[in-house]
Design a protein around this motif. Structure first.
Motif, PDB file in Angstrom:
ATOM      1  N   ARG A 110       0.873  -1.442   0.064  1.00 52.78           N
ATOM      2  CA  ARG A 110       0.072  -0.105   0.060  1.00 52.78           C
ATOM      3  C   ARG A 110       0.324   1.266  -0.263  1.00 52.78           C
ATOM      4  O   ARG A 110       0.494   2.149  -1.177  1.00 52.78           O
ATOM      5  CB  ARG A 110      -1.422  -0.243   1.559  1.00 52.78           C
ATOM      6  N   LEU A 155      -8.151   4.956  -2.993  1.00 48.92           N
ATOM      7  CA  LEU A 155      -7.760   4.205  -2.045  1.00 48.92           C
ATOM      8  C   LEU A 155      -9.227   3.259  -1.604  1.00 48.92           C
ATOM      9  O   LEU A 155      -9.180   2.637  -1.378  1.00 48.92           O
ATOM     10  CB  LEU A 155      -6.513   4.364  -0.557  1.00 48.92           C
ATOM     11  N   LEU A 172      -2.572  -5.341  -4.603  1.00 49.93           N
ATOM     12  CA  LEU A 172      -2.172  -4.067  -4.642  1.00 49.93           C
ATOM     13  C   LEU A 172      -0.673  -3.798  -5.292  1.00 49.93           C
ATOM     14  O   LEU A 172      -0.836  -2.719  -6.407  1.00 49.93           O
ATOM     15  CB  LEU A 172      -1.909  -3.468  -2.925  1.00 49.93           C
TER      16      LEU A 172
END
Length: 233
Positions: free
Chosen positions: A46, A67, A79
Motif C-alpha cells: 500500500r 484508496l 495492490l
C-alpha cells in the motif's frame, strides 16, 4: 517489520510513514511485545502504491479517494498489480542504486543468482561499476517477491520472451485498429490535423482501458490454465 524496516524497504522516511498513517492512508500496525508496531507485506504494498500515485502528481485527497474505492480485502499481490498499472503510465524513471541500497530496499541480502534473476526481469540493469545498478522502482517490489519462487533464471528469460513476443503482437494489432478507426493518410501521405488530433485523443482514452483489459484477461486465463494443470496432477 518495524516502522524503520518498513521505511527502508519502501525507500521513504519514517516521518513519511507516520504521516500517511495519521491521514488514514495506511492501516494501523499490529502491536507486538512492548506495544511495538509491526508492519506486514500489505503495508509495504500500500505504501508503494501511495508513493506511485504521488509521483503522478495526485494530491493526498485524491489518493484517499482512490484508496477508498479499492476493496478492503485486497492482498499485497493485488495492490502490487494496481501499482504496476499506475507505474505503466509514468515515464521511465530508473534510479541508480548501490548493492547496499538495493539490499536495503529489498529487505534481504542478494546473491549473484538473485541479481541475475532481477536483471532477467528488467528490474535492474548493470552499469559500468560492479556494485551499482540502474533500478526500476515500479518493478522492484514485484521482482523481489518473484525471487522466492522456485523458477530457474532460464525459465524467467523464457517467460519474459513470451510476454514480449505476444505483447508486441497485440500492440501491433491494436495500433492497426486505431489506424483503421481514424482513417488512412491523404493522397500525399499527410494526415489532416483533425485526424491527428482524433488519433491522439483515441489513444489517450483507449490505452488505460486496453491495459486494464489485458491484465484482467491475462489473470483469468492464467488462473484457468493453472486450475486445469493442477487438476491433472
Amino acid at each position: 517489520m518495524t516502522v524503520d524496516e518498513l521505511a527502508a524497504r519502501a525507500g521513504v522516511t519514517v516521518r513519511t510513514v507516520r504521516f500517511y498513517s495519521t491521514r488514514g492512508l495506511l492501516p494501523p500496525p499490529v502491536l507486538g511485545p512492548r506495544r511495538v508496531g509491526r508492519y506486514g507485506p500489505e503495508h509495504l504494498s500500500r505504501l508503494a502504491l501511495i508513493e506511485e500515485l504521488q509521483r503522478h502528481g495526485m494530491t493526498l485527497a485524491a489518493i484517499e479517494r482512490y484508496l477508498e474505492r479499492l476493496p478492503a480485502d485486497l492482498s499485497p499481490h493485488d495492490l502490487a498489480i494496481h501499482r504496476a498499472l499506475v507505474a505503466s503510465w509514468a515515464p521511465e524513471n530508473a534510479e541508480e542504486a548501490t548493492l547496499t541500497e538495493l539490499e536495503r530496499r529489498a529487505g534481504r541480502a542478494l546473491n549473484a543468482d538473485d541479481l541475475e534473476r532481477l536483471a532477467a526481469m528488467d528490474v535492474i540493469t548493470r552499469t559500468g561499476a560492479p556494485d551499482v545498478f540502474r533500478v526500476d522502482p515500479g518493478l522492484l517490489g514485484l521482482g523481489i517477491q518473484l525471487l522466492d519462487l522456485p523458477i530457474p533464471p532460464k525459465a524467467v528469460l523464457a517467460a519474459r520472451g513470451a510476454l514480449l513476443e505476444h505483447s508486441r503482437a497485440a500492440a501491433v494489432e491494436l495500433a492497426r485498429l486505431f489506424r483503421d478507426a481514424v482513417g488512412e493518410p491523404g493522397a500525399e501521405g499527410e494526415q489532416h490535423p483533425e485526424r491527428v488530433a482524433q488519433a491522439r485523443s483515441l489513444s489517450a482514452h483507449m490505452q488505460p482501458l486496453v491495459i486494464q483489459a489485458l491484465v484482467t484477461i491475462f489473470q483469468r486465463s492464467l488462473s484457468q490454465e493453472l486450475r486445469e494443470w493442477l487438476g491433472q496432477t
